[in-house]
Design an enzyme around this catalytic site. Structure first.
Site, PDB file in Angstrom:
ATOM      1  N   SER A  25     -30.444  90.320  29.333  1.00  0.00           N
ATOM      2  CA  SER A  25     -29.365  89.807  30.173  1.00  0.00           C
ATOM      3  C   SER A  25     -28.412  88.936  29.365  1.00  0.00           C
ATOM      4  CB  SER A  25     -29.958  88.990  31.326  1.00  0.00           C
ATOM      5  OG  SER A  25     -30.484  87.778  30.829  1.00  0.00           O
ATOM      6  N   TYR A  38     -36.801  81.652  29.922  1.00  0.00           N
ATOM      7  CA  TYR A  38     -36.202  82.968  30.165  1.00  0.00           C
ATOM      8  C   TYR A  38     -35.148  83.276  29.095  1.00  0.00           C
ATOM      9  CZ  TYR A  38     -33.695  86.752  32.476  1.00  0.00           C
ATOM     10  OH  TYR A  38     -33.094  87.954  32.757  1.00  0.00           O
ATOM     11  N   LYS A  42     -34.895  86.309  25.992  1.00  0.00           N
ATOM     12  CA  LYS A  42     -33.759  87.219  25.835  1.00  0.00           C
ATOM     13  C   LYS A  42     -33.150  87.099  24.443  1.00  0.00           C
ATOM     14  CE  LYS A  42     -34.962  88.308  29.680  1.00  0.00           C
ATOM     15  NZ  LYS A  42     -35.968  89.357  29.707  1.00  0.00           N
TER      16      LYS A  42
END
Length: 57
Positions: A25, A38, A42
């Site tokens: 993302s 998170y 990524k």
């Protein structure tokens, strides 16, 4: 990681290269407040993909 390994093996067996696409993302481009872990995963996908691209080129 396992996907990159499997694709590399398949490309070698076929005798040619190919393309490996990794998806992450926007959190892999910009750190966002409240989702540090998170975002870190990524960023890791981006780093792994870039390194694999250079190793396999």
């Amino acid at each position: 990681m396992w996907g990159i390994q499997a694709a590399t093996k398949a490309f070698k067996e076929l005798g040619h290269g190919g393309k490996i696409i990794s998806a992450a993302s926007q959190a892999g481009h910009v750190g966002n407040p409240g989702i540090a872990l998170y975002s870190a995963t990524k960023f890791a996908i981006r780093g792994l993909s870039q390194t694999a691209a250079r190793d396999l080129a």
